[in-house]
Design a protein around this motif. Structure first.
Motif, PDB file in Angstrom:
ATOM      1  N   UNK A  38     -68.593 -69.524 -39.278  1.00 16.04           N
ATOM      2  CA  UNK A  38     -69.106 -68.844 -40.482  1.00 16.04           C
ATOM      3  C   UNK A  38     -70.563 -68.425 -40.298  1.00 16.04           C
ATOM      4  N   UNK A  39     -71.325 -69.260 -39.597  1.00 18.22           N
ATOM      5  CA  UNK A  39     -72.728 -68.897 -39.353  1.00 18.22           C
ATOM      6  C   UNK A  39     -72.781 -67.668 -38.457  1.00 18.22           C
ATOM      7  N   UNK A  40     -71.888 -67.635 -37.439  1.00 14.69           N
ATOM      8  CA  UNK A  40     -71.854 -66.472 -36.529  1.00 14.69           C
ATOM      9  C   UNK A  40     -71.485 -65.214 -37.311  1.00 14.69           C
ATOM     10  N   UNK A  41     -70.562 -65.396 -38.268  1.00 23.83           N
ATOM     11  CA  UNK A  41     -70.123 -64.246 -39.065  1.00 23.83           C
ATOM     12  C   UNK A  41     -71.292 -63.673 -39.874  1.00 23.83           C
ATOM     13  N   UNK A  42     -72.070 -64.592 -40.477  1.00 24.77           N
ATOM     14  CA  UNK A  42     -73.219 -64.130 -41.264  1.00 24.77           C
ATOM     15  C   UNK A  42     -74.240 -63.463 -40.355  1.00 24.77           C
ATOM     16  N   UNK A  43     -74.418 -64.059 -39.178  1.00 22.84           N
ATOM     17  CA  UNK A  43     -75.393 -63.498 -38.229  1.00 22.84           C
ATOM     18  C   UNK A  43     -74.963 -62.083 -37.809  1.00 22.84           C
ATOM     19  N   UNK A  44     -73.636 -61.937 -37.517  1.00 24.30           N
ATOM     20  CA  UNK A  44     -73.124 -60.620 -37.094  1.00 24.30           C
ATOM     21  C   UNK A  44     -73.340 -59.592 -38.204  1.00 24.30           C
ATOM     22  N   UNK A  45     -73.089 -60.027 -39.442  1.00 21.63           N
ATOM     23  CA  UNK A  45     -73.245 -59.104 -40.574  1.00 21.63           C
ATOM     24  C   UNK A  45     -74.702 -58.650 -40.704  1.00 21.63           C
ATOM     25  N   UNK A  46     -75.621 -59.632 -40.612  1.00 21.39           N
ATOM     26  CA  UNK A  46     -77.039 -59.283 -40.755  1.00 21.39           C
ATOM     27  C   UNK A  46     -77.473 -58.363 -39.604  1.00 21.39           C
ATOM     28  N   UNK A  47     -76.986 -58.670 -38.389  1.00 26.87           N
ATOM     29  CA  UNK A  47     -77.327 -57.816 -37.238  1.00 26.87           C
ATOM     30  C   UNK A  47     -76.851 -56.382 -37.454  1.00 26.87           C
ATOM     31  N   UNK A  48     -75.591 -56.248 -37.915  1.00 29.86           N
ATOM     32  CA  UNK A  48     -75.026 -54.903 -38.130  1.00 29.86           C
ATOM     33  C   UNK A  48     -75.795 -54.170 -39.232  1.00 29.86           C
ATOM     34  N   UNK A  49     -76.151 -54.921 -40.290  1.00 28.85           N
ATOM     35  CA  UNK A  49     -76.908 -54.296 -41.389  1.00 28.85           C
ATOM     36  C   UNK A  49     -78.254 -53.801 -40.894  1.00 28.85           C
ATOM     37  N   UNK A  50     -78.885 -54.640 -40.044  1.00 25.65           N
ATOM     38  CA  UNK A  50     -80.197 -54.243 -39.500  1.00 25.65           C
ATOM     39  C   UNK A  50     -80.053 -52.995 -38.636  1.00 25.65           C
ATOM     40  N   UNK A  51     -78.990 -52.973 -37.812  1.00 25.54           N
ATOM     41  CA  UNK A  51     -78.771 -51.797 -36.950  1.00 25.54           C
ATOM     42  C   UNK A  51     -78.607 -50.542 -37.804  1.00 25.54           C
ATOM     43  N   UNK A  52     -77.766 -50.687 -38.834  1.00 27.55           N
ATOM     44  CA  UNK A  52     -77.504 -49.530 -39.705  1.00 27.55           C
ATOM     45  C   UNK A  52     -78.786 -49.045 -40.371  1.00 27.55           C
ATOM     46  N   UNK A  53     -79.569 -49.967 -40.900  1.00 31.98           N
ATOM     47  CA  UNK A  53     -80.778 -49.525 -41.620  1.00 31.98           C
ATOM     48  C   UNK A  53     -81.805 -48.968 -40.637  1.00 31.98           C
ATOM     49  N   UNK A  54     -81.825 -49.522 -39.392  1.00 33.32           N
ATOM     50  CA  UNK A  54     -82.750 -48.987 -38.391  1.00 33.32           C
ATOM     51  C   UNK A  54     -82.379 -47.535 -38.053  1.00 33.32           C
ATOM     52  N   UNK A 107     -78.920 -37.208 -22.578  1.00 29.38           N
ATOM     53  CA  UNK A 107     -80.174 -37.506 -23.287  1.00 29.38           C
ATOM     54  C   UNK A 107     -79.808 -37.983 -24.691  1.00 29.38           C
ATOM     55  N   UNK A 108     -80.652 -38.856 -25.227  1.00 31.11           N
ATOM     56  CA  UNK A 108     -80.372 -39.387 -26.561  1.00 31.11           C
ATOM     57  C   UNK A 108     -81.141 -40.674 -26.782  1.00 31.11           C
ATOM     58  N   UNK A 109     -80.632 -41.481 -27.724  1.00 31.76           N
ATOM     59  CA  UNK A 109     -81.304 -42.761 -28.005  1.00 31.76           C
ATOM     60  C   UNK A 109     -80.464 -43.879 -27.392  1.00 31.76           C
ATOM     61  N   UNK A 110     -81.029 -44.547 -26.361  1.00 36.98           N
ATOM     62  CA  UNK A 110     -80.276 -45.535 -25.575  1.00 36.98           C
ATOM     63  C   UNK A 110     -79.626 -46.597 -26.459  1.00 36.98           C
ATOM     64  N   UNK A 111     -80.421 -47.226 -27.322  1.00 38.95           N
ATOM     65  CA  UNK A 111     -79.898 -48.357 -28.103  1.00 38.95           C
ATOM     66  C   UNK A 111     -78.776 -47.926 -29.037  1.00 38.95           C
ATOM     67  N   UNK A 112     -78.922 -46.719 -29.610  1.00 37.03           N
ATOM     68  CA  UNK A 112     -77.894 -46.244 -30.541  1.00 37.03           C
ATOM     69  C   UNK A 112     -76.589 -45.966 -29.797  1.00 37.03           C
ATOM     70  N   UNK A 113     -76.697 -45.311 -28.633  1.00 33.70           N
ATOM     71  CA  UNK A 113     -75.481 -45.011 -27.871  1.00 33.70           C
ATOM     72  C   UNK A 113     -74.830 -46.305 -27.378  1.00 33.70           C
ATOM     73  N   UNK A 114     -75.660 -47.281 -26.970  1.00 36.32           N
ATOM     74  CA  UNK A 114     -75.113 -48.563 -26.501  1.00 36.32           C
ATOM     75  C   UNK A 114     -74.277 -49.195 -27.633  1.00 36.32           C
ATOM     76  N   UNK A 115     -74.837 -49.138 -28.856  1.00 37.61           N
ATOM     77  CA  UNK A 115     -74.157 -49.722 -30.000  1.00 37.61           C
ATOM     78  C   UNK A 115     -72.818 -49.016 -30.259  1.00 37.61           C
ATOM     79  N   UNK A 116     -72.794 -47.676 -30.119  1.00 37.38           N
ATOM     80  CA  UNK A 116     -71.555 -46.929 -30.352  1.00 37.38           C
ATOM     81  C   UNK A 116     -70.494 -47.287 -29.301  1.00 37.38           C
TER      82      UNK A 116
END
Ligand code: ADP
Length: 441
Positions: free
Chosen positions: A252-268, A316-325
């Motif tokens: 459950x802690x991992x689940x919350x962590x994953x959610x917060x990580x994804x939210x941070x990625x999205x808002x970034x 060409x593009x944004x490395x971190x964003x493409x990695x996430x996709x």
């Protein structure tokens, strides 16, 4: 401007004329006859000019006056001058009205000019589209006869216009409108109607988003709280029970962590500026690393993973964003495909474009879900997605990243057979595309 007519001059002239005629009459011994003939001639001359004026004003309707001398010439010129001034004033007034109307037409709002009895003086084109008013057909009609919504009638009656009124459009149920009324000119009102549909939708999306995030966080928190409440100093669980509880709490802690990580990625991604396509992204190296990570994640399910990568294909593009996709699509295939499945990841040049695809022989997705997959928190099967640790944000992130890279996620899926997630990066982002040169003749 001509000088004013001098009374003294006119009378002196007339007097001198009569003296001359009298002299002629005396010499010819017929004074009375001479005076009579002159008076009748004078009268006829005046009548002739009166008819000329009547013809000019009522029949010819020409701007230039009849040609005449003396007293009548002076009068004609005076009328001509007043007419020209009047025309100029009317032209100026027309220009002012046109400028006002052009300005009101250019506004992104519907504008209606009203008298204080709510009858319509004028409205712009948008008033037709948003509220269904027509100008000039509705000119003089009362607004409260044309918009019959009880809330609007109440709003007019209460006459408290410091607060706007929100209503559904009388001509289109899909539109939400904001009505504002303000005093304008002398005993007139201005009604401004704004389309706030998008604003309302955004507000709803924001509310749904907050509700979804709270819901997603509350579930694991409830589980953690449940375990912590039964475990105090006096009620410590036995070893077997503790092991189970520990595993659940960790999940459950991992689940919350994953959610917060994804939210941070999205808002970034949302907060970052437009993509500057000047940074080179070494996609083959990135996919090599992703292949190793995928092998680790794949340990339990033992899928056959095939990576078919063009080692020269960089973009060409944004490395971190493409990695996430890339990562979201590959990890999803591993997560949702049943044990021992077959997953093929491909990164290949297609003419001048670059195509990435992930194909699996997993459970597939029913057509009614496919078009909604990229919505935030949308899951085909809530329970299954939760068991796999899904947050429901992965494909929303992919969609966002791809739209920033001028691309679009394509999903083909057949229930029971498998799914294919792919996207194409356009030529301007693909490195190594040599511009075609025309062959010399
Ligand atoms: P999640 O974090 O839940 O995986 P995603 O946005 O990544 O959220 O995916 C949304 C939903 O799409 C998932 O819940 C899952 O039901 C479905 N999905 C995604 N990829 C696949 C796939 N390869 N096969 C089957 N279903 C998939």
């Amino acid at each position: 401007m001509r000088q004013l007519l001098s009374k003294r001059k006119v009378y002196t002239k007339l007097f001198l004329f009569y003296c001359f005629i009298a002299l002629v009459g005396l010499i010819s011994n017929s004074l009375l006859l001479a005076l009579l003939i002159f008076t009748v001639a004078l009268l006829l001359w005046h009548y002739h000019h009166l008819f000329l004026m009547d013809k000019w004003l009522w029949r010819d309707r020409k701007l230039s006056p009849p040609i005449s001398e003396g007293l009548w010439g002076h009068l004609f010129e005076g009328i001509y001058y007043l007419q020209r001034r009047d025309r100029r004033k009317r032209r100026e007034l027309r220009n002012v009205v046109r400028r006002f109307r052009d300005g009101a037409e250019a506004l992104p709002e519907a504008v209606v000019v009203l008298r204080d009895d709510w009858s319509i003086i004028w409205c712009n084109q948008l008033a037709q589209i948003l509220v269904g008013l027509h100008w000039p057909a509705d000119e003089g009609q009362r607004l409260d006869n044309l918009i019959r919504h009880p809330d609007f009638l109440q709003y007019l009656k209460a006459a408290k216009f410091d607060q706007p009124l929100e209503l559904t459009s009388p001509v289109n149920d899909a539109l939400t409108l904001e009505f504002n009324i303000m005093p304008y000119g002398v005993e007139q009102y201005l009604l401004i109607v704004r389309d706030i549909t998008q604003l309302k939708q955004l507000e709803q999306i924001r509310k749904d988003f907050v509700a979804n995030v709270s819901h997603e966080l509350r579930t694991p928190l409830t589980v953690l709280q449940g375990y912590l409440e039964v475990m105090d100093d006096e009620h410590l669980p036995d070893k077997a029970m503790w092991k189970k509880a520990h595993n659940v709490m960790l999940d459950q802690t991992k689940r919350m962590d994953a959610l917060v990580q994804q939210l941070l990625t999205l808002s970034r991604i949302e907060a970052s500026a437009r993509v500057q396509f000047d940074a080179e992204v070494d996609v083959p190296a990135m996919l090599l690393q992703l292949e190793q990570e995928a092998q680790t994640v794949n340990r339990d399910k033992q899928h056959t993973l095939v990576f078919d990568i063009d080692p020269t294909l960089k973009v060409t593009g944004v490395t971190e964003e493409l990695r996430s996709a890339f990562s979201n699509l590959v990890i999803n295939a591993i997560k949702y495909t049943q044990e021992g499945g077959y997953i093929q990841v491909s990164w290949q040049r297609q003419h001048v474009k670059a195509v990435f695809s992930v194909n699996d022989n997993g459970p597939g997705i029913a057509p009614q879900h496919v078009k909604r997959l990229t919505e935030r928190f949308y899951r085909v099967d809530e329970a299954r997605a939760r068991n796999t640790g899904g947050t429901g944000l992965g494909l929303a992130i992919v969609k966002h990243v791809l739209s920033r890279h001028n691309s679009r996620l394509m999903i083909f899926s057949e229930p029971g057979k498998g799914s294919s997630f792919s996207f194409t990066l356009p030529p301007e982002l693909v490195l190594g595309n040599t511009k075609k040169r025309s062959r010399p003749l």
